[in-house]
Design an enzyme around this catalytic site. Structure first.
Site, mmCIF file in Angstrom:
data_model
loop_
_atom_site.group_PDB
_atom_site.id
_atom_site.type_symbol
_atom_site.label_atom_id
_atom_site.label_comp_id
_atom_site.label_asym_id
_atom_site.label_seq_id
_atom_site.Cartn_x
_atom_site.Cartn_y
_atom_site.Cartn_z
ATOM 1 N N HIS A 83 -0.372 10.277 -3.167
ATOM 2 C CA HIS A 83 -1.658 10.333 -2.151
ATOM 3 C C HIS A 83 -3.210 11.276 -2.402
ATOM 4 C CE1 HIS A 83 -5.121 9.214 0.758
ATOM 5 N NE2 HIS A 83 -5.063 8.241 0.270
ATOM 6 N N HIS A 96 0.581 -1.153 0.228
ATOM 7 C CA HIS A 96 0.219 0.009 0.395
ATOM 8 C C HIS A 96 1.025 1.671 -0.238
ATOM 9 C CE1 HIS A 96 -2.877 2.681 2.098
ATOM 10 N NE2 HIS A 96 -3.865 2.928 1.505
HETATM 11 O O1 G3P Z 1 -6.745 1.904 -3.364
HETATM 12 C C1 G3P Z 1 -6.354 1.231 -1.925
HETATM 13 C C2 G3P Z 1 -6.825 1.762 -0.302
HETATM 14 O O2 G3P Z 1 -5.487 2.284 -0.872
HETATM 15 C C3 G3P Z 1 -8.253 2.739 -0.884
HETATM 16 O O3 G3P Z 1 -7.415 4.035 -0.244
HETATM 17 O O4 G3P Z 1 -6.747 6.398 0.354
HETATM 18 O O5 G3P Z 1 -5.123 4.969 0.908
HETATM 19 O O6 G3P Z 1 -5.857 5.004 -1.938
HETATM 20 P P1 G3P Z 1 -6.398 5.310 -0.234
HETATM 21 MG MG MG Z 2 -5.349 3.728 -3.059
#
Ligand code: G3P
Ligand code: MG
Length: 254
Positions: free
Chosen positions: A57, A15
Site C-alpha cells: 500500500h 481491502h
Molecule cells: O483503493 C480503495 C482504497 O483502498 C483507497 O484507499 O489508501 O486504502 O488504498 P487506500
Molecule cells: Mg487501495
C-alpha cells in the site's frame, strides 16, 4: 463497460485482502479473503526500481516490513528479502500467527500464478506513470485476465485511468476520490471514462449516492469495517464495499 461491473449484488471487496485478519497484501491475506467469499481481491500496486509490480500500500516499506526505504528505490530482490508479516503479529498480538512470520511482498505475477482465473481482482495503481501502466497491462495480458473480465482497475489518478480507457475501453475503471474531492468532482466527466467511483464512506449519504448513480456511475465505499456502517450503506443502495473483514460483510449480505 458499466455492464461489465456486476450490478445484481453489493460487491464484497477485500481491502488489501482480508487485512483485518492477516498481514495486508500478502498471499495469506488474499487466500483468506477467497475463503471468506470476497468477490474481489483489492491489490494496491507500486513499481520497484527494476520495474516489477508488487503488492504494497505505502510507497515506503517501513510500516509493513522490517525494511526501510521507498519501493521505487528498491529492487525486487531487495524487497523479497523483507519480512512482510511479523509486524502484524507485533501490532495485533491477539491475532498473531506463526504462519505470518517471514511472508514476503508478492509480485502481481505471483498473485496471478496462485489465484489465476479463479479470482476477481480490483487493482489500484498507486502514483502510476506511463511506464507502470504499460508494465501493468503487459502482466494482465500475459495471464489472459483482460478479456476474461476478471479485473477492475482503480486509481486516484484521472490521467492514468483516461490513458487506460483510451487503450482498452472494455475494462471497468473506478475513479477514486479523496475526501476533499467528493463534493467538487465532475461526475458527468468521470462517466466518460469510468464505470464508477470509489469514495470514503464517511462522505456518503443516501441522496449523494443516488446523485452519483444518476450519472450512470457505480458507487463503491471505502473502508467499511463495522457491521452497522455496512448495513446503513447497503440500505442506501451502495454498489460495492471495500472492507478489511470480508467475512463480516458476507454475513451482512447473506
Ligand atoms: O483503493 C480503495 C482504497 O483502498 C483507497 O484507499 O489508501 O486504502 O488504498 P487506500
Ligand atoms: Mg487501495
Amino acid at each position: 463497460f458499466v455492464s461489465l461491473l456486476p450490478s445484481d449484488k453489493v460487491l464484497n471487496i477485500a481491502h488489501r485482502g482480508a487485512s483485518g485478519h492477516a498481514p495486508e497484501h500478502t498471499l495469506i491475506a488474499y487466500d483468506l479473503a477467497e475463503k471468506m467469499n470476497a468477490d474481489y481481491l483489492e491489490i494496491d500496486l507500486h513499481m520497484t526500481a527494476d520495474h516489477q509490480l508488487v503488492a504494497i500500500h505505502d510507497e515506503d516499506v517501513g510500516r509493513t516490513t522490517n525494511g526501510v526505504g521507498f519501493v521505487s528505490d528498491l529492487t525486487l530482490a531487495e524487497l523479497k528479502e523483507l519480512d512482510a508479516g511479523t509486524w502484524f503479529n507485533q501490532a495485533y498480538p491477539e491475532l498473531a500467527n506463526p504462519d505470518f512470520i517471514g511472508v514476503t511482498i508478492p509480485t502481481l505475477a505471483e498473485i496471478f500464478e496462485l489465484f489465476g482465473l479463479d479470482s476477481d481482482y480490483y487493482i489500484e495503481l498507486k502514483d502510476p506513470d506511463d511506464e507502470m501502466i504499460d508494465a501493468f497491462l503487459t502482466v494482465l495480458n500475459k495471464y489472459d485476465l483482460l478479456e476474461a473480465d476478471k479485473v477492475i482497475i482503480q486509481s486516484f489518478s484521472q490521467k492514468a485511468l483516461t490513458n487506460i480507457h483510451a487503450q482498452y475501453d472494455e475494462i471497468p475503471l473506478i475513479q477514486l476520490l479523496s475526501k476533499s474531492k467528493t463534493k467538487s468532482a465532475n461526475y458527468k466527466k468521470i462517466r466518460q471514462y469510468a464505470a464508477g467511483v470509489g469514495l470514503p464512506f464517511q462522505t456518503l449519504d443516501k441522496a449523494f449516492i443516488e446523485k452519483i448513480q444518476g450519472n450512470g456511475l457505480h458507487v463503491h465505499a471505502f473502508t467499511v469495517n463495522e457491521t452497522e456502517d455496512m448495513e446503513r450503506l447497503i440500505d442506501w443502495g451502495i454498489d460495492g464495499i471495500f472492507t478489511n473483514y470480508p467475512d463480516r460483510l458476507a454475513d451482512v449480505l447473506w
